[in-house]
Design an enzyme around this catalytic site. Structure first.
Site, PDB file in Angstrom:
ATOM      1  N   ASN A  25      -3.517  10.121 -14.491  1.00  0.00           N
ATOM      2  CA  ASN A  25      -4.296   9.153 -13.720  1.00  0.00           C
ATOM      3  C   ASN A  25      -3.342   8.456 -12.753  1.00  0.00           C
ATOM      4  O   ASN A  25      -2.145   8.744 -12.714  1.00  0.00           O
ATOM      5  CB  ASN A  25      -4.987   8.149 -14.645  1.00  0.00           C
ATOM      6  CG  ASN A  25      -6.049   7.335 -13.927  1.00  0.00           C
ATOM      7  OD1 ASN A  25      -6.911   7.887 -13.230  1.00  0.00           O
ATOM      8  ND2 ASN A  25      -6.005   6.031 -14.068  1.00  0.00           N
ATOM      9  N   LYS A  26      -3.876   7.558 -11.958  1.00  0.00           N
ATOM     10  CA  LYS A  26      -3.080   6.889 -10.939  1.00  0.00           C
ATOM     11  C   LYS A  26      -1.817   6.280 -11.531  1.00  0.00           C
ATOM     12  O   LYS A  26      -1.837   5.740 -12.638  1.00  0.00           O
ATOM     13  CB  LYS A  26      -3.924   5.810 -10.258  1.00  0.00           C
ATOM     14  CG  LYS A  26      -3.282   5.173  -9.048  1.00  0.00           C
ATOM     15  CD  LYS A  26      -2.869   6.206  -8.013  1.00  0.00           C
ATOM     16  CE  LYS A  26      -4.040   7.040  -7.525  1.00  0.00           C
ATOM     17  NZ  LYS A  26      -3.628   8.160  -6.670  1.00  0.00           N
ATOM     18  N   ASP A  68      -7.749  11.922 -13.580  1.00  0.00           N
ATOM     19  CA  ASP A  68      -7.790  12.998 -12.609  1.00  0.00           C
ATOM     20  C   ASP A  68      -7.685  14.365 -13.269  1.00  0.00           C
ATOM     21  O   ASP A  68      -8.174  15.351 -12.732  1.00  0.00           O
ATOM     22  CB  ASP A  68      -6.672  12.831 -11.585  1.00  0.00           C
ATOM     23  CG  ASP A  68      -6.984  11.740 -10.586  1.00  0.00           C
ATOM     24  OD1 ASP A  68      -7.497  12.069  -9.506  1.00  0.00           O
ATOM     25  OD2 ASP A  68      -6.756  10.559 -10.898  1.00  0.00           O
ATOM     26  N   ARG A 107     -11.823   9.794  -1.863  1.00  0.00           N
ATOM     27  CA  ARG A 107     -10.871   9.874  -2.969  1.00  0.00           C
ATOM     28  C   ARG A 107     -11.621   9.605  -4.285  1.00  0.00           C
ATOM     29  O   ARG A 107     -12.763   9.196  -4.294  1.00  0.00           O
ATOM     30  CB  ARG A 107      -9.724   8.886  -2.790  1.00  0.00           C
ATOM     31  CG  ARG A 107     -10.175   7.510  -2.344  1.00  0.00           C
ATOM     32  CD  ARG A 107      -9.411   6.395  -2.943  1.00  0.00           C
ATOM     33  NE  ARG A 107      -9.436   6.407  -4.394  1.00  0.00           N
ATOM     34  CZ  ARG A 107     -10.457   5.947  -5.123  1.00  0.00           C
ATOM     35  NH1 ARG A 107     -11.549   5.485  -4.552  1.00  0.00           N
ATOM     36  NH2 ARG A 107     -10.383   5.962  -6.439  1.00  0.00           N
ATOM     37  N   GLY A 108     -10.914   9.880  -5.387  1.00  0.00           N
ATOM     38  CA  GLY A 108     -11.541   9.857  -6.697  1.00  0.00           C
ATOM     39  C   GLY A 108     -11.917  11.288  -7.056  1.00  0.00           C
ATOM     40  O   GLY A 108     -12.573  11.974  -6.262  1.00  0.00           O
ATOM     41  N   ALA A 109     -11.497  11.733  -8.234  1.00  0.00           N
ATOM     42  CA  ALA A 109     -11.657  13.148  -8.586  1.00  0.00           C
ATOM     43  C   ALA A 109     -13.089  13.660  -8.412  1.00  0.00           C
ATOM     44  O   ALA A 109     -13.304  14.699  -7.782  1.00  0.00           O
ATOM     45  CB  ALA A 109     -11.158  13.391 -10.014  1.00  0.00           C
ATOM     46  N   GLN A 160      -5.431   0.797  -4.126  1.00  0.00           N
ATOM     47  CA  GLN A 160      -6.829   1.167  -4.386  1.00  0.00           C
ATOM     48  C   GLN A 160      -7.554   0.118  -5.221  1.00  0.00           C
ATOM     49  O   GLN A 160      -8.755  -0.071  -5.085  1.00  0.00           O
ATOM     50  CB  GLN A 160      -6.912   2.529  -5.079  1.00  0.00           C
ATOM     51  CG  GLN A 160      -6.509   3.695  -4.191  1.00  0.00           C
ATOM     52  CD  GLN A 160      -5.088   4.109  -4.413  1.00  0.00           C
ATOM     53  OE1 GLN A 160      -4.219   3.279  -4.615  1.00  0.00           O
ATOM     54  NE2 GLN A 160      -4.824   5.411  -4.372  1.00  0.00           N
ATOM     55  N   ARG A 209      -5.582  18.475  -2.299  1.00  0.00           N
ATOM     56  CA  ARG A 209      -5.094  17.604  -3.380  1.00  0.00           C
ATOM     57  C   ARG A 209      -4.840  18.461  -4.610  1.00  0.00           C
ATOM     58  O   ARG A 209      -5.784  19.007  -5.187  1.00  0.00           O
ATOM     59  CB  ARG A 209      -6.122  16.510  -3.744  1.00  0.00           C
ATOM     60  CG  ARG A 209      -6.412  15.456  -2.693  1.00  0.00           C
ATOM     61  CD  ARG A 209      -5.224  14.617  -2.278  1.00  0.00           C
ATOM     62  NE  ARG A 209      -4.622  13.853  -3.337  1.00  0.00           N
ATOM     63  CZ  ARG A 209      -5.052  12.645  -3.752  1.00  0.00           C
ATOM     64  NH1 ARG A 209      -6.131  12.116  -3.225  1.00  0.00           N
ATOM     65  NH2 ARG A 209      -4.409  12.004  -4.689  1.00  0.00           N
TER      66      ARG A 209
END
Length: 350
Positions: A250-251, A240, A51-53, A199, A94
């Site tokens: 973003n998250k 993201d 995970r993480g762009a 996260q 995603r």
């Protein structure tokens, strides 16, 4: 230079397969997995094992190159058609993070320039490796620019995990903390837990402890009180996807932190590589927001924390309006308002 701790990484290429750090089982278990098929890569991205762009983009690039290496056709037209089909499959894993499509597009362009299938297979892998090495250098540059804005003696807050395990190395929002540790300087970081998948709690705290950074965990709802009581001087987050006007996805929870930063009159920084800018969309209203499984919010590790019948709204991301962002820190420099003009200057030539 500090050599007592190490910066963990999440994606590696091992000759004919991908090795990833399984971020689903952190921090209790430090497990590395081998991905050997396109389905393995799709599932790992979709399930947040990787995970993480930027890391998603790297894993996707290696996954496409790995799949293409097994195409049995010798016809370049048929090869490109198979590549496009697998690209669509990987892209569906995603929908919000722009880096995945960006990386897959780079590989497709590299293959389309090839004159033979063998050349295309070689160039696909080389392009994936370039994306990986470029990302590490981009993260280091983001960290360098961030250190011109942040000061080690001033407490900082972050959310989610925009760190080394979300990228090739160093991270984006966490890059200045890792770089500072390498140089013997110590930041004090307050990490929001980041509901519903934690996260911040599971990943950022684990990663920063590995690197030796002084990190304190808080729940998302403690942010305002923590800023007030602990004298937080800045908030830095990852991204993201960033629209042409600077609106940033973003998250979930990031938008709230930006509102708090405005209320407390402290800077709110977004740290992201230029690959995260989506020059095709005008504003944040055009960014698709992924809504995830209700069970993620109703339960933790299979144990229900609400009634099983509870209705759930579970967006994975929110969009922070550009007027709440003090600056966007990229590998090419620090971007300030007017964001539309500043961001257009970063647009690569066609």
């Amino acid at each position: 230079m500090n050599t007592s701790f190490h910066i963990p990484v999440s994606v590696e290429w091992n000759n004919d397969h991908i090795k990833i750090l399984n971020q689903q089982v952190l921090p209790q278990t430090e497990e590395y997995m081998e991905l050997r098929t396109l389905h393995d890569v799709h599932e790992a991205i979709q399930s947040l094992k990787v995970r993480g762009a930027p890391a998603i983009g790297i894993a996707g690039a290696y996954g496409l190159a790995m799949a293409a290496a097994h195409y049995e056709t010798e016809d370049i037209t048929e090869f490109i058609a198979l590549l496009e089909k697998d690209t669509g499959y990987l892209s569906s894993s995603r929908p919000t993070a722009v880096n995945l499509n960006w990386a897959l597009t780079r590989l497709n362009r590299a293959a389309q320039k090839s004159k033979s299938v063998n050349e295309a297979k070689t160039e696909l892998l080389h392009e994936a490796i370039r994306i990986h090495t470029e990302d590490e250098e981009m993260c280091r540059q983001i960290g360098e620019y961030s250190l011109t804005l942040l000061h080690a003696e001033e407490p900082v807050m972050t959310i989610c995990n925009a760190g080394s395990i979300a990228t090739a190395k160093y991270g984006t929002a966490l890059a200045p903390f890792h770089l500072a540790m390498e140089r013997g300087k110590q930041f004090t970081v307050y990490a929001c837990e980041t509901r519903p998948l934690l996260q911040g709690s599971r990943l950022t705290v684990w990663e920063l402890e590995k690197s030796g950074v002084d990190v304190t965990l808080i729940s998302d709802s403690m942010a305002a009180y923590t800023i007030q009581e602990k004298g937080i001087k800045a908030i830095i987050v990852g991204a993201d996807r960033i629209a042409l006007n600077g609106d940033t996805a973003n998250k979930i929870g990031t938008f709230g932190l930006a509102l708090l930063a405005k209320a407390f009159q402290i800077p709110f920084y977004v740290a992201a590589p230029t690959s995260t800018f989506d020059f095709s969309i005008d504003s944040g209203s055009d960014i698709p927001i992924e809504e995830r499984n209700p069970e993620e919010l109703k339960s933790i590790q299979g144990i229900f924390t609400s009634t099983e019948s509870a209705k759930v709204f579970n967006p994975a991301f929110d969009v922070t309006p550009s007027n709440l962002i003090t600056a966007i820190i990229t590998e090419k420099g620090i971007v300030y308002p007017d964001y539309r003009k500043s961001i257009l200057k970063l647009k690569p030539e066609a």
